[in-house]
Design an enzyme around this catalytic site. Structure first.
Site, PDB file in Angstrom:
ATOM      1  CG  HIS A   1       4.482  -4.251 -30.906  1.00 49.51           C
ATOM      2  ND1 HIS A   1       3.695  -4.926 -30.005  1.00 49.51           N
ATOM      3  CD2 HIS A   1       3.647  -3.391 -31.569  1.00 49.51           C
ATOM      4  CE1 HIS A   1       2.437  -4.517 -30.119  1.00 49.51           C
ATOM      5  NE2 HIS A   1       2.384  -3.579 -31.051  1.00 49.51           N
TER       6      HIS A   1
ATOM      7  CB  SER B   1      35.389  -8.440 -20.765  1.00 50.20           C
ATOM      8  OG  SER B   1      35.624  -9.830 -20.678  1.00 50.20           O
TER       9      SER B   1
ATOM     10  CE  LYS C   1      31.219  -7.411 -24.098  1.00 47.69           C
ATOM     11  NZ  LYS C   1      30.951  -8.507 -23.146  1.00 47.69           N
TER      12      LYS C   1
ATOM     13  CD  GLU D   1      24.719  -5.070 -18.249  1.00 43.54           C
ATOM     14  OE1 GLU D   1      24.774  -5.375 -19.453  1.00 43.54           O
ATOM     15  OE2 GLU D   1      25.566  -5.450 -17.422  1.00 43.54           O
TER      16      GLU D   1
END
Length: 459
Positions: free
Chosen positions: A155, A276, A282, A289
């Site tokens: 979970h 970024s 970043k 992704e």
């Protein structure tokens, strides 16, 4: 001029030409189409349709076309509709009237079924090699992290201590199954449909088994209607690819979580990260992704294929032209995902200290405390309740279980003794899980040995 134009009195509308043409995507079947045509020509010669001189002219012409396309010297035409008619048109232009004999005893319907099977058979082998490459990375990374303690989750909540090797090897099992599914899928793909004709074979005495052997198939398709209208093999492959994509997506999701500041379990190599345009600090996990995102694309292609086929009567229908873009896209995307994911995974930096520290938080050793009590004679349900109360108490005191005094333990049960600290030690918690399939060193060695054997057998 259309190769099928004899019955027609009007030129095809220009928009119709573009709409009907498939050369923009089936061009990639050129090698399979030409190799298949060579085998067909040799068979036609063996049954007397072609003589030796005609066969030689056709084979030489097809070889020249093959080299020309490979070298970018041959321009394929949209007006010729598809790769099959492009090759035949080019051949006739090159060697004259003899080229017109090549299509004897076959249809584009069985020709495309042959080409697609040949192409996808080759791609299945490429996909299997990429899975093996990924398994090698998992094996190496797992072997290096047999004692890297980390929290296991259910979970997405910390559950029990395991180690990084154990976690990685779970994915190794998934990819082993993917490899086996591709192997099984290949078996049903390995049937030669040429000779089915448009739908009802032909009156020529074709030797289908000769073509089968020349092209390296294991058998011929048994029913001509099914031979030209079957796309199960493409759908089954896309289903296998969907499972591979799903496994890569799950793994990517964990990579994305692990490299956040909140987790900090790994750091991605700069070569497989992006920055970024506005935030200079970043470091984004774009590979993971994109892999995760492409999973949905592969799923979509599977639905496209299933929906395309669901209402088609026998035999061939033009709808089936839509099969290629979908399955080609799935194959292309899963191949690049497997390759780049393996490269990314091979270069990650594992933050072992952070993983261990995280495993010590969240009471991941509470189950081991309950097991300790059971081994001392307490029923498991009672032990579960005692440890649950101890966890609640520890939260209130802002302590871990290991930080409690023996007096605090005994206030919950007189069974507790000094050896409770040994039972709660994270390394011991992991090492005592010696059941086959578990995270102990002895179990991991078995899992790694099995993975190593799988890799060696697959190579």
């Amino acid at each position: 001029m259309k190769l099928w134009g004899g019955r027609f009195q009007k030129e095809t509308d220009k928009i119709m030409n573009s709409f009907n043409s498939s050369i923009s995507f089936d061009y990639r079947l050129y090698e399979e189409d030409i190799v298949g045509s060579m085998a067909h020509a040799k068979m036609l010669c063996s049954i007397g349709i072609l003589n030796e001189q005609e066969l030689e002219a056709i084979i030489n012409g097809l070889n020249e076309i093959l080299e020309g396309i490979k070298n970018g010297e041959v321009e394929l035409s949209e007006a010729a509709e598809d790769i099959h008619m492009n090759v035949e048109t080019l051949l006739t232009a090159k060697i004259g009237e003899v080229g017109k004999k090549l299509h004897t005893g076959r249809s584009r319907n069985d020709q495309v079924a042959l080409d697609l099977r040949m192409y996808l058979k080759k791609e299945v082998l490429n996909l299997k090699k990429l899975i093996v490459k990924l398994e090698k990375v998992i094996f190496t990374l797992g072997r290096e992290n047999m004692h890297t303690i980390m929290p296991g989750y259910t979970h997405l909540q910390k559950a029990q201590p395991i180690n990084f090797c154990h976690h990685l090897l779970a994915y190794a099992e998934m990819f082993k199954r993917d490899y086996e599914r591709l192997t099984d899928c290949y078996k049903r793909m390995d049937y030669m449909p040429l000779g089915s004709g448009a739908l009802a074979t032909t009156t020529y005495n074709l030797d289908r088994y000769m073509v089968m052997e020349l092209l390296g198939f294991s058998d011929v398709t048994l029913n001509s209607l099914d031979g030209v209208s079957d796309r199960d093999f493409a759908i089954e492959l896309n289903s296998c690819l969907s499972l591979i994509a799903m496994h890569l997506s799950r793994f990517s999701e964990e990579i994305i979580l692990w490299c956040t500041t909140e987790f900090g379990y790994i750091e991605l190599d700069d070569a497989y990260s992006t920055g970024s345009s506005i935030m200079p600090q970043k470091k984004n996990p774009d590979v993971a992704e994109l892999v995760r995102g492409k999973c949905g694309r592969v799923y979509g292609n599977l639905i496209t294929l299933l929906t395309m086929m669901k209402g088609l009567p026998l035999a061939y229908n033009k709808d089936m032209q839509e099969d290629k873009e979908a399955i080609f896209d799935s194959v292309d995307n899963v191949k690049i995902c497997l390759e780049i994911f393996a490269n990314m995974l091979a270069t990650i930096k594992v933050n072992k200290d952070r993983m261990r520290k995280s495993a010590g938080e969240g009471f991941t050793n509470a189950t081991d405390g309950a097991d300790y009590l059971v081994k001392k004679g307490m029923p498991f349900r009672d032990a579960h309740e005692v440890m649950g109360k101890l966890v609640f108490y520890s939260i209130a005191k802002d302590k871990s279980l290991e930080e409690l005094t023996i007096e605090e333990f005994k206030s919950f049960s007189s069974i507790f003794d000094e050896d409770i600290y040994d039972a709660l030690d994270l390394s011991n918690c992991v090492e005592r899980r010696r059941v086959i399939g578990g995270p102990s060193t002895s179990s991991l060695r078995i899992q790694l040995d099995e993975l190593d054997a799988f890799i060696k057998k697959a190579e």
